[in-house]
Design a protein around this motif. Sequence first.
Motif, mmCIF file in Angstrom:
data_model
loop_
_atom_site.group_PDB
_atom_site.id
_atom_site.type_symbol
_atom_site.label_atom_id
_atom_site.label_comp_id
_atom_site.label_asym_id
_atom_site.label_seq_id
_atom_site.Cartn_x
_atom_site.Cartn_y
_atom_site.Cartn_z
ATOM 1 N N LEU A 247 0.833 -1.207 0.000
ATOM 2 C CA LEU A 247 0.000 0.000 0.000
ATOM 3 C C LEU A 247 0.865 1.254 0.000
ATOM 4 C CD1 LEU A 247 -2.677 -1.195 2.576
ATOM 5 C CD2 LEU A 247 -3.004 -0.905 0.114
ATOM 6 N N LEU A 248 1.907 1.216 0.809
ATOM 7 C CA LEU A 248 2.808 2.366 0.909
ATOM 8 C C LEU A 248 3.479 2.636 -0.435
ATOM 9 C CD1 LEU A 248 3.436 4.098 3.387
ATOM 10 C CD2 LEU A 248 5.542 2.815 3.680
ATOM 11 N N SER A 249 3.886 1.542 -1.121
ATOM 12 C CA SER A 249 4.579 1.684 -2.402
ATOM 13 C C SER A 249 3.654 2.278 -3.456
ATOM 14 C CB SER A 249 5.079 0.322 -2.891
ATOM 15 O OG SER A 249 5.828 -0.288 -1.893
ATOM 16 N N VAL A 250 2.372 1.931 -3.395
ATOM 17 C CA VAL A 250 1.430 2.484 -4.371
ATOM 18 C C VAL A 250 1.368 3.998 -4.223
ATOM 19 C CG1 VAL A 250 -1.010 2.598 -4.983
ATOM 20 C CG2 VAL A 250 0.068 0.382 -4.595
ATOM 21 N N GLY A 251 1.261 4.468 -2.966
ATOM 22 C CA GLY A 251 1.247 5.910 -2.730
ATOM 23 C C GLY A 251 2.534 6.558 -3.196
ATOM 24 N N GLN A 252 3.643 5.914 -2.846
ATOM 25 C CA GLN A 252 4.961 6.427 -3.241
ATOM 26 C C GLN A 252 5.052 6.509 -4.769
ATOM 27 O OE1 GLN A 252 7.762 8.256 -2.468
ATOM 28 N NE2 GLN A 252 8.096 6.860 -0.751
ATOM 29 N N ALA A 253 4.531 5.485 -5.452
ATOM 30 C CA ALA A 253 4.610 5.431 -6.915
ATOM 31 C C ALA A 253 3.865 6.602 -7.533
ATOM 32 C CB ALA A 253 4.043 4.109 -7.418
ATOM 33 N N ILE A 254 2.728 6.961 -6.958
ATOM 34 C CA ILE A 254 1.945 8.071 -7.526
ATOM 35 C C ILE A 254 2.744 9.376 -7.423
ATOM 36 C CG2 ILE A 254 -0.173 9.417 -7.256
ATOM 37 C CD1 ILE A 254 -1.513 6.792 -6.330
ATOM 38 N N VAL A 255 3.393 9.573 -6.267
ATOM 39 C CA VAL A 255 4.218 10.776 -6.103
ATOM 40 C C VAL A 255 5.371 10.771 -7.107
ATOM 41 C CG1 VAL A 255 5.762 12.018 -4.552
ATOM 42 C CG2 VAL A 255 3.643 11.055 -3.676
ATOM 43 N N ILE A 256 6.013 9.622 -7.217
ATOM 44 C CA ILE A 256 7.176 9.531 -8.111
ATOM 45 C C ILE A 256 6.754 9.723 -9.573
ATOM 46 C CG2 ILE A 256 8.929 7.929 -8.991
ATOM 47 C CD1 ILE A 256 9.325 6.988 -6.105
ATOM 48 N N LEU A 257 5.576 9.171 -9.922
ATOM 49 C CA LEU A 257 5.032 9.389 -11.266
ATOM 50 C C LEU A 257 4.891 10.866 -11.562
ATOM 51 C CD1 LEU A 257 2.105 6.899 -11.877
ATOM 52 C CD2 LEU A 257 4.182 7.223 -13.207
ATOM 53 N N GLY A 258 4.481 11.616 -10.547
ATOM 54 C CA GLY A 258 4.295 13.044 -10.712
ATOM 55 C C GLY A 258 5.604 13.812 -10.653
ATOM 56 N N GLY A 259 6.715 13.095 -10.566
ATOM 57 C CA GLY A 259 8.013 13.748 -10.603
ATOM 58 C C GLY A 259 8.577 14.097 -9.237
ATOM 59 N N GLY A 260 7.927 13.684 -8.168
ATOM 60 C CA GLY A 260 8.415 14.005 -6.820
ATOM 61 C C GLY A 260 8.922 12.781 -6.095
ATOM 62 N N ILE A 261 9.045 12.914 -4.789
ATOM 63 C CA ILE A 261 9.380 11.778 -3.944
ATOM 64 C C ILE A 261 8.854 12.113 -2.552
ATOM 65 C CG2 ILE A 261 11.658 12.552 -3.129
ATOM 66 C CD1 ILE A 261 12.520 9.526 -3.777
ATOM 67 N N ASP A 262 8.487 11.086 -1.799
ATOM 68 C CA ASP A 262 7.892 11.334 -0.487
ATOM 69 C C ASP A 262 8.635 10.535 0.579
ATOM 70 O OD1 ASP A 262 6.382 11.829 1.718
ATOM 71 O OD2 ASP A 262 4.446 11.445 0.752
ATOM 72 N N ILE A 263 9.493 11.223 1.333
ATOM 73 C CA ILE A 263 10.286 10.571 2.373
ATOM 74 C C ILE A 263 9.489 10.489 3.674
ATOM 75 C CG2 ILE A 263 12.565 10.601 3.529
ATOM 76 C CD1 ILE A 263 13.139 10.712 0.738
ATOM 77 N N SER A 264 8.329 11.134 3.699
ATOM 78 C CA SER A 264 7.608 11.222 4.967
ATOM 79 C C SER A 264 6.568 10.119 5.145
ATOM 80 C CB SER A 264 6.921 12.584 5.078
ATOM 81 O OG SER A 264 5.817 12.650 4.210
ATOM 82 N N VAL A 265 6.478 9.190 4.179
ATOM 83 C CA VAL A 265 5.406 8.179 4.261
ATOM 84 C C VAL A 265 5.495 7.365 5.551
ATOM 85 C CG1 VAL A 265 4.933 7.978 1.791
ATOM 86 C CG2 VAL A 265 6.755 6.606 2.793
ATOM 87 N N GLY A 266 6.718 7.032 5.954
ATOM 88 C CA GLY A 266 6.877 6.243 7.183
ATOM 89 C C GLY A 266 6.373 6.999 8.405
ATOM 90 N N GLY A 267 6.623 8.313 8.395
ATOM 91 C CA GLY A 267 6.149 9.140 9.499
ATOM 92 C C GLY A 267 4.629 9.121 9.596
ATOM 93 N N ILE A 268 3.986 9.145 8.432
ATOM 94 C CA ILE A 268 2.521 9.118 8.421
ATOM 95 C C ILE A 268 2.031 7.768 8.945
ATOM 96 C CG2 ILE A 268 0.458 9.368 6.986
ATOM 97 C CD1 ILE A 268 2.160 11.158 5.105
ATOM 98 N N VAL A 269 2.713 6.705 8.540
ATOM 99 C CA VAL A 269 2.369 5.375 9.062
ATOM 100 C C VAL A 269 2.450 5.393 10.600
ATOM 101 C CG1 VAL A 269 3.178 2.980 9.254
ATOM 102 C CG2 VAL A 269 3.049 4.075 7.015
ATOM 103 N N SER A 270 3.511 6.006 11.123
ATOM 104 C CA SER A 270 3.686 6.054 12.572
ATOM 105 C C SER A 270 2.550 6.822 13.243
ATOM 106 C CB SER A 270 5.010 6.728 12.925
ATOM 107 O OG SER A 270 6.074 5.860 12.647
ATOM 108 N N ILE A 271 2.161 7.956 12.653
ATOM 109 C CA ILE A 271 1.066 8.730 13.243
ATOM 110 C C ILE A 271 -0.195 7.880 13.319
ATOM 111 C CG2 ILE A 271 -0.525 10.656 12.842
ATOM 112 C CD1 ILE A 271 1.727 12.325 11.892
#
Lengths: 322, 379
Positions: free
Chosen positions: A54-78
């Motif tokens: 699930l996390l990778s799917v979200g990450q993939a969408i960001v990367i597709l859009g040309g970005g990257i999201d290092i904060s996904v783990g933090g959101i999981v923790s919250i």
Amino acid sequence: MKRFSWDEMMNRYPAFFAIILLVVALTINFILQPNMFARDTLNSNMRVFLPIILLSVGQAIVILGGGIDISVGGIVSIVNTILATQVGLNGSPEKMWTFVFVSIGAGILAGAINGFFIAFLRLQPIITTYATSFLYVGFALFILPNPGGGIPAEIANVYRNTTPLGLPLAFYVIGVVLLVWMYIRSTRYGNYLYAVGGNAEAAYETAVPVTWVLFSTYVASGFMSALAGIAITMLSGSGNAEIGVPMTLTSITAVVIGGTALSGGVGGVAGPVVGAITLGIIQNIISFSRIDTWWETFVKASIIVVALAAPGIINLLRRKKV
Amino acid sequence: MQRKPLFTLLAFIMVLSMVLAACGTPATPTTAVQPTQPPQTGQQPTQPPVESKGPPFTIGISNPFISSEYRTQMIAELIEVNKEYMAKGLTTELVIESADTDVAGQIQQLQNLMAKGVDAILVNPSDVNGLNATLQEAVNKGIIVISVDQELNVPGVYNVGIDQKEWAKTSAKWLAEKLGGKGNIVLIEGFPGHPANVARMEGVDEVLAQYPDIKVLAKDTGKWDEATGQQVMSNFLAAYPNLDGYWTQDGMAIGALQAVIAANPAKFPALVGEGRCQFLKLWEQVLKDRPDFETIAVANPPGVSPTGLRIAVNMLLGKQVDKSKLGGANGLSFVIPVPIIITKDNLQQGLDICKDKPDAYLLDGIMTDQEVLDAFFLK
């Protein structure tokens, strides 16, 4: 009949190599562990893989859009700490539902904060989300300073042991995610996303709402991170503010193994799903091949490096031949 | 719809795994290493029944953290002790799952151990509660599960380890007495929230409560890391130049002492150490300049894990545990005594042990098979 063309397959379907890799990994795993397709084994594997998928799917969408999201783990923790503190080990299913929605809201909000900084204030994605990752983990630590708390065992068991029609729950979740993605991909928004990731300036000139599309990718990532957080909380049944931290890099690795280019605009969501499963299977292979303990980390890392490099190596060899 | 083939492929794989799932089930019994004679009942095909098996037993190890000397020593000793049992034909090669990993990864480790059909699992848990459901599954399968080094509260899961609270109290008491019950001190703790750290700090608080004239000026975390411990101690020394003493623990005491040596105050604060060869060597070095220097080093033995292995083997052999000897939250904890405490009286003994050991070696103790039987099992 048209001749099979490796180049064409590689270019048109970035996940093509990922699927080959998965099949190879599955085969090796199956040889080493003949009962791996038994229902219980399959389910116990898939329930561990699902949060990263699930996390990778979200990450993939960001990367597709040309970005990257290092904060996904933090959101999981919250999300994990919200559920573990608010639902509690003796909470009711109603309470769980309430806080599942609260968690999703929190994930979307966290994603929106990232999106605001990156899309509207035009900050660098990697630095911004690196900074917000500490913000989010810090907030999770504030919610739950010491590991503990949790959700009721019966609710965790729904996630752990539901196998409708003899298939792991995770397969159905993945199925739904892929169907939703197929739909999104076919909409105008889907085209915008690839356009922005491929060449944001050109997209802007052709009247694509670049800012909003960028913003949306981080919101989508926040949403998927929340789902991943819910999944891992149901897997472990307990709270720990550090739980998401190691998942961030794994999600990026899964996206890359899945054939999505970090440069953006190329790839999809099926690839990262395949990539995440492959990473999990590699761990199994290491485990069942009885490699000497001291070599385990080295061997695992080598396999991942080879998996990442393989498409490049194959292309290099093919170019030489011509 | 140019992307369709991709999904078709994916769907195909899912269907394939589905089919394999269907065929996979009855084929399972052939996977067992030893061909079991009794005809298959077909009821529970995934796991061979564990209870009815005799030796040799297979024991699995799950360790989620490798970047520490403690864990390295632990794994090496487990392998060593197991060889003893292998020679007697009681166990097979250990099945070791050891790699840096997170909660989900350790759940996968445990599941793989179960899938391999181990008879007992020794787990050094990465999380106080996160493994509960998975460990419960193992217990339900008839696997003996022992948590080493950290106490878990899961019905049916045994714990083997030292009493962390008592461990901390020993050195805290020594410090309080050394100070004559009076003075200003600072504390450097490990990871806040880590169960072992929580238990240790509780012990320190309990001791200090009995000495109202000892004032704790400040407390900070050294994260169980030598460099961080050194940095924290340097800051403390700068802030409180007339510090009377400090309490710290494992992994940080070397750094803290190095900070003191570097600052070289006229009077060394009273300080506690750790049961590691490098610390003893540092101690010896300080003695050259300050012959009246003394400290205390309480061993935190990685040997509790091999001791846990001995307990597991004896339980598998059907020997009955004397439940009255067990402690802990649910009466399932084997409390292992601290093997060695080094003070100025026996420093030489400690240095002798360290003579042929690397600096990182932790003072240790593994109970013998007979000691384990005498201490915890019915005669």
